[in-house]
Motif scaffolding. Structure first.
Motif, PDB file in Angstrom:
ATOM      1  N   LYS A  80       0.839  -1.127   0.097  1.00 40.73           N
ATOM      2  CA  LYS A  80      -0.011  -0.136   0.113  1.00 40.73           C
ATOM      3  C   LYS A  80       0.885   1.187   0.029  1.00 40.73           C
ATOM      4  O   LYS A  80       0.380   2.270  -0.666  1.00 40.73           O
ATOM      5  CB  LYS A  80      -0.919   0.067   1.261  1.00 40.73           C
ATOM      6  N   ARG A  81       1.971   1.284   0.653  1.00 37.99           N
ATOM      7  CA  ARG A  81       2.908   2.406   0.532  1.00 37.99           C
ATOM      8  C   ARG A  81       3.432   2.581  -0.694  1.00 37.99           C
ATOM      9  O   ARG A  81       3.618   3.563  -1.256  1.00 37.99           O
ATOM     10  CB  ARG A  81       3.973   2.154   1.761  1.00 37.99           C
ATOM     11  N   ASP A  82       4.014   1.427  -1.157  1.00 38.55           N
ATOM     12  CA  ASP A  82       4.781   1.699  -2.393  1.00 38.55           C
ATOM     13  C   ASP A  82       3.855   1.993  -3.537  1.00 38.55           C
ATOM     14  O   ASP A  82       4.339   2.761  -4.516  1.00 38.55           O
ATOM     15  CB  ASP A  82       5.245   0.131  -2.841  1.00 38.55           C
ATOM     16  N   TRP A  83       2.647   1.576  -3.463  1.00 32.91           N
ATOM     17  CA  TRP A  83       1.690   1.595  -4.703  1.00 32.91           C
ATOM     18  C   TRP A  83       1.182   3.082  -4.572  1.00 32.91           C
ATOM     19  O   TRP A  83       1.062   3.786  -5.868  1.00 32.91           O
ATOM     20  CB  TRP A  83       0.226   0.873  -4.297  1.00 32.91           C
ATOM     21  N   LYS A  84       1.310   3.914  -3.544  1.00 35.08           N
ATOM     22  CA  LYS A  84       1.079   5.298  -3.632  1.00 35.08           C
ATOM     23  C   LYS A  84       1.888   6.030  -4.636  1.00 35.08           C
ATOM     24  O   LYS A  84       1.768   6.878  -5.424  1.00 35.08           O
ATOM     25  CB  LYS A  84       1.270   5.980  -2.365  1.00 35.08           C
ATOM     26  N   THR A  85       3.273   5.589  -4.504  1.00 36.49           N
ATOM     27  CA  THR A  85       4.484   6.249  -5.375  1.00 36.49           C
ATOM     28  C   THR A  85       4.403   5.794  -6.569  1.00 36.49           C
ATOM     29  O   THR A  85       4.473   6.594  -7.584  1.00 36.49           O
ATOM     30  CB  THR A  85       5.903   6.057  -4.765  1.00 36.49           C
ATOM     31  N   VAL A  86       4.124   4.517  -6.860  1.00 40.22           N
ATOM     32  CA  VAL A  86       4.079   3.729  -8.175  1.00 40.22           C
ATOM     33  C   VAL A  86       2.790   4.526  -9.011  1.00 40.22           C
ATOM     34  O   VAL A  86       2.924   4.942 -10.289  1.00 40.22           O
ATOM     35  CB  VAL A  86       3.981   2.415  -8.338  1.00 40.22           C
ATOM     36  N   GLN A  87       1.757   4.503  -8.294  1.00 37.05           N
ATOM     37  CA  GLN A  87       0.513   5.296  -9.190  1.00 37.05           C
ATOM     38  C   GLN A  87       0.765   6.785  -9.540  1.00 37.05           C
ATOM     39  O   GLN A  87       0.528   6.961 -10.829  1.00 37.05           O
ATOM     40  CB  GLN A  87      -0.721   5.238  -8.137  1.00 37.05           C
ATOM     41  N   ILE A  88       1.553   7.310  -8.680  1.00 37.10           N
ATOM     42  CA  ILE A  88       1.624   8.895  -8.963  1.00 37.10           C
ATOM     43  C   ILE A  88       2.509   8.867 -10.245  1.00 37.10           C
ATOM     44  O   ILE A  88       2.506   9.811 -11.269  1.00 37.10           O
ATOM     45  CB  ILE A  88       2.202   9.708  -7.526  1.00 37.10           C
ATOM     46  N   ALA A  89       3.548   7.968 -10.288  1.00 36.29           N
ATOM     47  CA  ALA A  89       4.533   8.063 -11.302  1.00 36.29           C
ATOM     48  C   ALA A  89       3.823   7.566 -12.668  1.00 36.29           C
ATOM     49  O   ALA A  89       4.113   8.177 -13.722  1.00 36.29           O
ATOM     50  CB  ALA A  89       5.861   6.885 -11.175  1.00 36.29           C
ATOM     51  N   LEU A  90       3.104   6.476 -12.450  1.00 38.97           N
ATOM     52  CA  LEU A  90       2.424   6.007 -13.882  1.00 38.97           C
ATOM     53  C   LEU A  90       1.227   7.061 -14.258  1.00 38.97           C
ATOM     54  O   LEU A  90       1.206   7.334 -15.327  1.00 38.97           O
ATOM     55  CB  LEU A  90       1.519   4.598 -13.550  1.00 38.97           C
ATOM     56  N   ARG A  91       0.779   7.896 -13.444  1.00 41.03           N
ATOM     57  CA  ARG A  91      -0.331   8.801 -13.848  1.00 41.03           C
ATOM     58  C   ARG A  91       0.498   9.782 -14.543  1.00 41.03           C
ATOM     59  O   ARG A  91      -0.136  10.412 -15.653  1.00 41.03           O
ATOM     60  CB  ARG A  91      -1.394   9.602 -12.671  1.00 41.03           C
ATOM     61  N   LYS A  92       1.699  10.238 -14.330  1.00 40.26           N
ATOM     62  CA  LYS A  92       2.538  11.431 -15.054  1.00 40.26           C
ATOM     63  C   LYS A  92       2.911  10.647 -16.200  1.00 40.26           C
ATOM     64  O   LYS A  92       3.261  11.657 -17.126  1.00 40.26           O
ATOM     65  CB  LYS A  92       3.575  11.736 -13.872  1.00 40.26           C
TER      66      LYS A  92
END
Length: 203
Positions: A20-32
């Protein structure tokens, strides 16, 4: 995935929190990376829902159910990369997993007397598909920097891939011989080698 499959409650809870912690970072990067792309936006939203659902299931001790929920995330990203023509070497591993399960799951619950002509034919078709998909792993060149592998690890991986290829050949040979007990044993034997390669890249 591995910890929920193994039924390790405490480690699975810790891994879920890390995800859940890692997904927050990954999701932001993918959206960008792909702003405004509806297919990516929808997939990311679905993945978030799956993570939330799996987290609830893990907290309830429903590890088998959480495992199924988490597997859907892997499949969602596989479908997304395929549709978007994004190459990823490990997608061959993911495609192989889907075919392998269609062989191993029924074989694991069968007796030799259950193996009728129709099931044999299905196994033959799936075995051909599995060999073809695994050949992509045979041919793959895993970039050491991209996958954070040492030279020694790359050399360790090669015989693991070869061992699974041999297990698939053993299944093909068993199907040609027609011995039901031999077929079922060979069918179940294609999973351990795959699992070793899968875990080599992480859980």
């Amino acid at each position: 995935l591995a910890l929920t499959k193994q039924g390790q409650d405490g480690p699975a809870r810790n891994a879920m929190r890390q995800l859940k912690r890692d997904w927050k970072t990954v999701q932001i990067a993918l959206r960008k990376t792909v702003p405004g792309d509806a297919s990516w936006t929808d997939t990311l939203a679905n993945v978030q829902q799956s993570i939330d659902k799996a987290s609830t299931q893990v907290n309830r001790g429903e590890l088998a159910e959480a495992h199924e929920t988490l597997e859907a995330i892997r499949d969602a990203f596989l479908d997304l990369r395929t549709a978007s023509d994004v190459p990823y070497e490990l997608d061959a591993l993911n495609r192989f997993h889907a075919t392998m399960e269609k062989i191993v799951k029924p074989a694991s619950s069968m007796k030799p007397t259950d193996l009728d002509a129709e099931t044999r034919q299905q196994f033959e078709q799936l075995a051909r598909q599995a060999r073809q998909t695994w050949s992509e792993m045979d041919a793959a060149k895993f970039d050491q920097r991209r996958f954070q592998l040492t030279y020694a690890q790359v050399r360790q991986l090669e015989p693991m891939i070869e061992a699974e290829r041999q297990a698939l050949e053993a299944l093909s040979d068993a199907l040609k011989k027609g011995d039901s007990a031999l077929i079922l044993d060979a069918a179940k034997a294609i999973k351990p080698g795959f699992a070793k390669v899968y875990m080599f890249f992480g859980d």
